[in-house]
Write an enzyme that holds these catalytic residues in place. Structure first.
Site, PDB file in Angstrom:
ATOM      1  N   ASP A  58      -6.543  -0.033   1.203  1.00  0.00           N
ATOM      2  CA  ASP A  58      -6.791   0.378   2.579  1.00  0.00           C
ATOM      3  C   ASP A  58      -8.081  -0.263   3.095  1.00  0.00           C
ATOM      4  O   ASP A  58      -8.710  -1.069   2.408  1.00  0.00           O
ATOM      5  CB  ASP A  58      -6.834   1.898   2.694  1.00  0.00           C
ATOM      6  N   LYS A 106       0.812  -1.220   0.000  1.00  0.00           N
ATOM      7  CA  LYS A 106       0.000   0.000   0.000  1.00  0.00           C
ATOM      8  C   LYS A 106       0.845   1.269   0.000  1.00  0.00           C
ATOM      9  O   LYS A 106       0.591   2.192  -0.792  1.00  0.00           O
ATOM     10  CB  LYS A 106      -0.939  -0.002   1.210  1.00  0.00           C
TER      11      LYS A 106
END
Length: 216
Positions: free
Chosen positions: A162, A130
């Site tokens: 997320d 991420k």
């Protein structure tokens, strides 16, 4: 039966994502108001996790208060203190490469996949992680804020997975499939989904997307 999210996103285009990014994404607007060196922006993106405030507010403060790598150390201690020792170590790992990226920013803007791989290598992470892919997005925002023209994100670069996206589907392969079916790169899909709840007076297709996401 067609996936409902794919069905909705097929109404959108890269131009729609571009509009959101340039006009509604407070992270970009913060950098546009206070442009920063791209290496500094990437450094902050690499430690943009476990924040103590909304991401938009965090980036607005960064844009106003940070003008050097030394500033960033002080900034993270005050405004991003969770897992502080790990974040400071990440900054130290990245620091030797900041000038290399700065000097080659135009090359990397033309070759964002190469930057994705380079960041993953120097940070000892996966190219799909991420913080790595989010750093690519913020790098592009930083380049646009410096006056460089818009370049679509590559299809090969993953979406920053997320908690909001994981609620829809936690599998990155699903998001690559959505990208392929809608002909919208993953990072631009992120731009369409991420700020949707903050947009008022939504056009119909945005309203449909918001309604779908709200019911998950």
């Amino acid at each position: 039966m067609e996936d409902p999210l794919i069905k909705i996103l097929k109404q959108f285009s890269i131009e729609d994502a571009k509009y959101v990014e340039y006009n509604l994404d407070r992270q970009f607007l913060a950098l546009k108001e206070n442009p920063k060196p791209v290496g500094l922006v990437i450094a902050n993106a690499l430690i943009s996790y476990q924040l103590t405030m909304p991401g938009e507010r965090y980036w607005e403060l960064f844009a106003k208060k940070v003008n050097s790598f030394n500033d960033l150390y002080d900034f993270v201690k005050k405004y991003n203190p969770r897992f502080l020792s790990n974040k400071l170590k990440r900054l130290e790992r990245f620091k030797p490469y900041i000038d290399i990226i700065e000097q080659n920013r135009e090359h990397y803007y033309e070759n964002m996949v190469a930057l994705n791989k380079f960041l993953a290598k120097i940070m000892n992470q996966n190219i799909y992680d991420k913080t790595i892919v989010f750093s690519i997005k913020m790098f592009a925002y930083a380049m646009r804020a410096l006056g460089y023209k818009f370049k679509p994100f590559p299809f090969e670069i993953a979406i920053p997975l997320d908690y909001r996206l994981k609620k829809i589907n936690p599998d990155l392969n699903y998001w690559f499939y959505v990208s392929k079916q809608t002909n919208i790169p993953p990072l631009h899909i992120d731009s369409l989904i991420w700020p949707i709840f903050r947009i008022k007076n939504l056009p119909k297709k945005f309203a449909l997307l918001k309604e779908y996401l709200s019911n998950l």
